[in-house]
Structures are given as structure tokens and as C-alpha cells.
Design a protein around this motif. Structure first.
Motif, PDB file in Angstrom:
ATOM      1  N   UNK A   1     -19.171   4.571 -11.126  1.00 22.54           N
ATOM      2  CA  UNK A   1     -18.266   5.722 -11.081  1.00 22.54           C
ATOM      3  C   UNK A   1     -18.825   6.776 -10.126  1.00 22.54           C
ATOM      4  N   UNK A   2     -17.959   7.593  -9.613  1.00 17.63           N
ATOM      5  CA  UNK A   2     -18.355   8.673  -8.713  1.00 17.63           C
ATOM      6  C   UNK A   2     -17.654   9.956  -9.122  1.00 17.63           C
ATOM      7  N   UNK A   3     -18.210  11.070  -8.705  1.00 18.42           N
ATOM      8  CA  UNK A   3     -17.656  12.377  -9.065  1.00 18.42           C
ATOM      9  C   UNK A   3     -16.580  12.762  -8.051  1.00 18.42           C
ATOM     10  N   UNK A   4     -15.380  12.977  -8.560  1.00 21.83           N
ATOM     11  CA  UNK A   4     -14.262  13.393  -7.720  1.00 21.83           C
ATOM     12  C   UNK A   4     -13.899  14.833  -8.086  1.00 21.83           C
ATOM     13  N   UNK A   5     -14.050  15.737  -7.151  1.00 21.11           N
ATOM     14  CA  UNK A   5     -13.745  17.137  -7.394  1.00 21.11           C
ATOM     15  C   UNK A   5     -12.323  17.460  -6.944  1.00 21.11           C
TER      16      UNK A   5
ATOM     17  N   UNK B   1      -5.621  10.369 -16.046  1.00 23.42           N
ATOM     18  CA  UNK B   1      -4.711   9.239 -15.781  1.00 23.42           C
ATOM     19  C   UNK B   1      -5.126   8.434 -14.558  1.00 23.42           C
ATOM     20  N   UNK B   2      -5.653   9.114 -13.526  1.00 32.26           N
ATOM     21  CA  UNK B   2      -6.091   8.413 -12.336  1.00 32.26           C
ATOM     22  C   UNK B   2      -7.290   7.518 -12.638  1.00 32.26           C
ATOM     23  N   UNK B   3      -8.240   8.012 -13.447  1.00 36.85           N
ATOM     24  CA  UNK B   3      -9.422   7.215 -13.800  1.00 36.85           C
ATOM     25  C   UNK B   3      -9.028   5.967 -14.588  1.00 36.85           C
TER      26      UNK B   3
ATOM     27  N   UNK C   1     -22.705   0.691 -16.766  1.00 32.82           N
ATOM     28  CA  UNK C   1     -22.030   1.789 -16.081  1.00 32.82           C
ATOM     29  C   UNK C   1     -23.065   2.575 -15.280  1.00 32.82           C
ATOM     30  N   UNK C   2     -22.776   2.792 -14.004  1.00 28.41           N
ATOM     31  CA  UNK C   2     -23.638   3.550 -13.106  1.00 28.41           C
ATOM     32  C   UNK C   2     -22.823   4.689 -12.514  1.00 28.41           C
ATOM     33  N   UNK C   3     -23.422   5.861 -12.451  1.00 30.38           N
ATOM     34  CA  UNK C   3     -22.720   7.040 -11.936  1.00 30.38           C
ATOM     35  C   UNK C   3     -23.338   7.464 -10.614  1.00 30.38           C
TER      36      UNK C   3
ATOM     37  N   UNK D   1     -15.030  12.110 -13.310  1.00 33.13           N
ATOM     38  CA  UNK D   1     -15.601  10.810 -12.978  1.00 33.13           C
ATOM     39  C   UNK D   1     -14.485   9.770 -12.857  1.00 33.13           C
ATOM     40  N   UNK D   2     -14.475   9.022 -11.745  1.00 29.17           N
ATOM     41  CA  UNK D   2     -13.512   7.938 -11.555  1.00 29.17           C
ATOM     42  C   UNK D   2     -14.282   6.687 -11.152  1.00 29.17           C
ATOM     43  N   UNK D   3     -13.866   5.494 -11.615  1.00 30.23           N
ATOM     44  CA  UNK D   3     -14.539   4.247 -11.219  1.00 30.23           C
ATOM     45  C   UNK D   3     -14.151   3.868  -9.797  1.00 30.23           C
ATOM     46  N   UNK D   4     -15.133   3.399  -9.014  1.00 27.65           N
ATOM     47  CA  UNK D   4     -14.872   3.044  -7.625  1.00 27.65           C
ATOM     48  C   UNK D   4     -15.269   1.597  -7.298  1.00 27.65           C
TER      49      UNK D   4
END
Length: 550
Positions: free
Chosen positions: A498-502, A411-413, A450-452, A465-468
Motif C-alpha cells: 500500500x502507498x499513501x495517497x494524499x 471506496x477507492x481503496x 501487508x507492506x506500506x 492508504x491505497x493498495x498498489x
């Protein structure tokens, strides 16, 4: 007979009557009823204006360069005169090429006619007419005798063109605007197809407001508009709506607009004074005005008021089309919204785009917008705040996201994606500021990438993964003449990073910056010279050409 042969040869030797009057052409005349700097062919410039010119931006004006013989207007400045003067000469110019046009006798090629749009009803008919390998577009007969040509139709010579003042029975349609100061001037004409919006200050006397013409509705609708520039047919200006504004600013739409409300003094107030006028002109594709309407805003003026602010606006719409705000004509104008839209389902029926003009519609869907920065810098609170993408303006905005252990990843992403792209991200943008919905080739698809990125943390357990960030790059080029280039969009790329959110342990939180940006890049190629000093020869020499040398 010998007489007929001589007559035919005489007709060939004689030059045809010119179709275009080059003395009236002026490609640098861009401002309506105003003098353009260094534009020596501008009819709005006076002798005083010419004395301030440094050079002529367009020294020679000609018609079609492919004609065998034509008139050329030559402009120059006599800097030795006091004051400097403009010199105008009309000379005969001969085309040295043996392949030239002697007479332009194909009238259908002298103006652009809007093509018929394919629909489910007329598709079979158009397919039978144009579906073959070849089809004829020639007129019924060719008349090479230029002396016997019929004079042009009155509608062709008197139709309105872009920028021409809209004529009325007594003068022209007035659109009051500030000239030197902020005070209203009623001498500003409304130009055909020139959408304008002005505001100005007008001096008033509440006790004598009924005698001030500019405060009366009749001042703006009592003159009929000419359907063509030289025509006996007139179009009356109808009252579309009337909105009454109280002294405290509250507005009320009247149910009936048939009755004229004239200014009058009542209880030390001047009521029914015109505060705003919005003209809407409907025209055909051949430049004929067929309908005119005006929407009024009437208000009350207190006796203490010495001046009021009036607003005026005019817009043009072609018949059988939906009114669409333009961002240039044809090229984009810096500071106006970039137009965007979607391709409907079931294409090619209907063969149109459902597009929206950015920031000019109250609907926040189907618009190319970016995140608008707020004072709180809270991404979750700024979800509905959007800023329009304006052509030529590089923009950067952002917010901060406070991540806690209680937040769910998916939901956050999705929420962050809506914050960056909006509720409905468009698929296409218009290549020109006046691109029409039915002109499919005038719409450029938006390329989405899309870039991670990776974020490393030793204290976190699971990740998502969440977009930043959202980066939009708009590539445009200068199109058309070097004298008056037009801005054209050729490519649009939207990159989501996008970035990895743990997952955070209980009681921990993190602040993540979210950013949105727009960059405009000019990819115009420099003008190439008409010749090259050294030609390039691309050949391969024999392997032993330099033997015995290496």
C-alpha cells in the motif's frame, strides 16, 4: 516328526513366488501408446526406436528392495551392433541384509484403499474403532506357507491402472487425435484416468456422408466397455446429451437424447454429422468402470466442404465424488492451473475444502487469479478481467489509475483491492495437482502480508492508504524419485503493498501504476551423496591444549 521338520525347513529355504513381475514394470513409461525416449523398458518401443537410443535412462528395474530374494530386469544397449540393439536380462538378486522380507503375505498392504471419510453419522463408530492408543490392522490369520497361498482374486489382477487403455469388447475405446499431421487418426486409445482433449481434421464427402463411419454416433457408442481389463462384465455407453449445430454455428440442445440421429443427405447438406464427442467415465476406488456416457455435438456439412474439424474429450470421475479437473497426477504439470479453495465453516464437519480449478469454471469467485492487462490500461474498467495462475509461469500484469480530487479514499481503496485480489481471494492452494478436498493435509495455507510505502507531496493536505501492488510467490519442490520427480507446492505468500495517497487540490489529477505479479521459486535441495569423504567430529579441546603456543 522328522519328516514334517524337513518339510518346514525346505519351505523356508525355497524362495516365495514373486508378487511383482519386474519384466512388466517400467517407471519411465510416461506416454500412452507412444515410445518414451531412452526408456529401454517401454513396451511401446520397437527395434527401430531402440536403435536411436543413446542410453537407458533406467538400467535396472526391481520390485521391493526389502525382499530377501527377487528378480531384477537389467536393460542395456549394444552400441557395437549395426544397428544398435537393446539387451534385456532377467537375473536373480539377493539382498545381503539379514533384516529382509521373505514373503509378502499381507494382501491388504499390496494396494491402497481409500480411507473412510469422517461424517457426523459415522464419527462415533470410527472413534470407537481407531480412537484408542492402539488398534489392530492385522488380517484374521497369517499363512507363512507360501506354497499353499490361494491365487489372487481376479478383481485384483484385472482392475484398471493409470494409463492402461480402456478395453472394449472388440478392441479399445477410441479417442481420435492428430498423430503426424492434423488429420484424425482413430488408432489412439483412451488411457484410464488420463483426461484428454484433442482436435483434428477429417476428410469428408457431403454426398456420401452416410457411409463415413466416423461421422456417425454409432461409431463411438456401439462397443461396450469392459468393467475390468479381463472381465465378462460390460458397460454400455449411454448418450448423455445431443447438441445440434447449424451451418452458421448456432447450437441447440435437444430435449431428448434417446433417439439416435444418423448422418443423412438433405437439401445438398449432410446433417447429423458428428462434430464433437465428450466421454465421461465413472469408476470405483478399486479401478472398476461402472458407468460410461457420451455427449455429442452434431452439425451440418455443406457439399462444398472437403474437411471438417472434430473435437474429442474424455474425463474420469470416481463414484460418490464430485468431478474435479486435475492439474497433474500427482505432481503439478507446467502450464496447468494452480488449484485453490476455502475451508468451510463448521470444520471438521464437513471435512472438505470448497475448492475450484482455476480458469476452468465460469464462476469467478473462489479462484486464485491475478489482474489481466487490457488494451485501455484503465484499472476501474479492468475490474472484472482476471487471468488464471498457471503453474511454473511467472507473470506480470498491471493497469493505470487516474486519481482526481473528487474521488473518495475508502471506496477507492476497496475498489483497488478487488482489482488486485478479485472478488474472493482463496485461503488455501493444493500441494499436488490431484489433491482431494477431503485430504486436509494436502492443502497449503496462503500467507498474506501487508507492506506500506510513503509518497511525499508538498501540495497535498490529507492522506489515506491505497493498495498498489499484489505479489504472489509460490515455492515448490521436486518430490519423489529422481527418475520421475513430481512438482509439489510447499508455500504460497501473497504480499499487498500500500502507498499513501494524499488529497489533491481541485482540478489536479495523478496517474498511479497498479501492478500484479506471480513468481514460482524452485527450492528443491540437491541430491546428497550416499557417503561423505571426511567425517565431521564436533568436540571441544581443553583450553591449554596448545600450551605454551598460542
Amino acid at each position: 516328526p522328522a519328516d514334517s521338520v524337513d518339510a518346514a525347513q525346505a519351505r523356508v529355504r525355497s524362495a516365495p513366488a514373486p508378487v511383482t513381475d519386474v519384466a512388466r514394470l517400467c517407471v519411465c513409461d510416461l506416454l500412452v501408446a507412444q515410445c518414451d525416449a531412452n526408456c529401454c523398458c517401454d513396451p511401446d518401443c520397437s527395434a527401430e526406436d531402440f536403435s536411436l537410443f543413446t542410453s537407458c535412462s533406467v538400467p535396472v528395474v526391481t520390485g521391493d528392495s526389502q525382499l530377501c530374494s527377487q528378480k531384477a530386469a537389467v536393460y542395456s544397449l549394444d552400441v557395437e551392433a549395426n544397428p544398435p540393439e537393446r539387451i534385456f536380462k532377467l537375473i536373480d538378486q539377493v539382498n545381503p541384509s539379514i533384516f529382509c522380507i521373505h514373503a509378502t503375505n499381507y494382501k491388504q498392504a499390496l494396494y491402497l484403499k481409500s480411507p473412510e471419510i469422517p461424517t457426523p453419522e459415522n464419527f462415533d463408530q470410527l472413534l470407537d474403532k481407531f480412537g484408542g492408543a492402539t488398534f489392530s490392522a492385522e488380517p484374521d490369520s497369517w499363512n507363512l506357507d507360501t506354497d499353499a497361498q490361494n491365487p489372487p482374486d481376479a478383481n485384483e489382477t484385472s482392475r484398471y491402472e493409470y494409463g492402461v487403455p480402456v478395453q472394449t469388447e472388440d478392441a479399445f475405446l477410441r479417442l481420435p487425435s492428430p498423430v503426424v499431421s492434423s488429420w484424425c487418426s482413430d488408432a489412439n486409445p483412451a488411457g484410464f484416468l488420463v483426461n484428454q482433449a484433442t482436435k483434428c481434421i477429417r476428410s469428408v464427402n457431403a454426398e456420401k456422408c452416410d457411409s463415413i463411419k466416423a461421422l456417425s454416433m454409432l461409431f463411438y457408442i456401439n462397443s461396450s466397455i469392459l468393467a475390468l481389463t479381463w472381465s465378462v462384465f460390460q458397460v454400455n455407453i449411454t448418450v448423455q446429451s445431443i447438441v445440434v449445430q447449424s451451418v452458421n454455428g448456432m447450437r441447440t440442445l435437444l430435449n431428448s437424447s434417446d433417439v439416435l440421429r444418423l448422418p443423412m443427405v438433405l437439401d445438398e447438406l449432410c446433417i447429423n454429422a458428428v462434430l464433437g464427442v465428450n466421454y465421461h467415465i465413472t469408476h470405483t476406488d478399486t479401478g472398476e468402470i461402472i458407468e460410461a456416457a457420451a455427449a455429442f455435438v452434431l452439425g451440418a456439412i455443406s457439399k462444398e466442404a472437403l474437411s471438417i474439424e472434430q473435437s474429442f474429450e474424455i474425463s474420469f470421475t470416481q463414484e460418490n465424488t464430485q468431478p474435479v479437473p486435475l492439474s497433474g497426477n500427482p505432481g503439478y504439470v507446467v502450464g496447468l492451473p494452480v488449484r485453490a479453495g476455502f475451508q468451510p465453516q463448521g470444520y471438521p464437519f464437513p471435512a472438505a475444502f470448497l475448492f475450484a480449478a482455476l480458469a476452468l469454471s465460469s464462476n469467478k469467485h473462489s479462484q486464485l487469479t491475478i489482474l489481466q492487462s487490457t488494451s485501455t490500461q484503465d484499472c476501474l474498467a479492468a475490474q472484472g478481467a482476471r487471468a488464471p495462475v498457471l503453474f511454473g509461469y511467472n507473470m506480470v500484469s498491471g493497469c493505470k489509475l487516474r486519481v482526481t480530487a473528487a474521488m473518495k479514499c475508502q471506496p477507492l481503496a476497496q475498489t483497488l483491492l478487488d482489482v488486485l485480489k478479485g472478488q474472493s481471494f482463496p485461503e488455501y492452494v493444493a500441494s499436488f495437482g490431484n489433491s482431494q478436498a477431503q485430504d486436509v493435509l494436502d492443502w497449503v495455507p496462503i500467507t498474506q502480508l501487508h507492506i506500506s510505502e510513503q509518497m511525499v507531496s508538498n501540495t497535498l493536505q490529507s492522506s489515506c492508504q491505497i493498495p498498489v501492488s499484489l505479489e504472489i510467490e509460490v515455492k515448490w519442490t521436486k518430490f519423489g524419485s529422481l527418475v520421475n520427480p513430481q512438482a509439489r507446492i510447499v508455500n504460497v505468500t501473497a504480499t499487498i503493498t500500500t502507498t499513501t495517497l494524499k488529497q489533491l487540490p481541485s482540478g489536479r489529477e495523478r496517474i498511479i501504476p497498479i501492478m500484479s505479479s506471480v513468481v514460482f521459486t524452485d527450492i528443491s535441495s540437491p541430491a546428497e551423496p550416499s557417503y561423505k569423504a571426511w567425517p565431521t567430529i564436533n568436540i571441544k579441546l581443553p583450553f591449554d591444549f596448545f600450551y605454551p603456543f598460542v
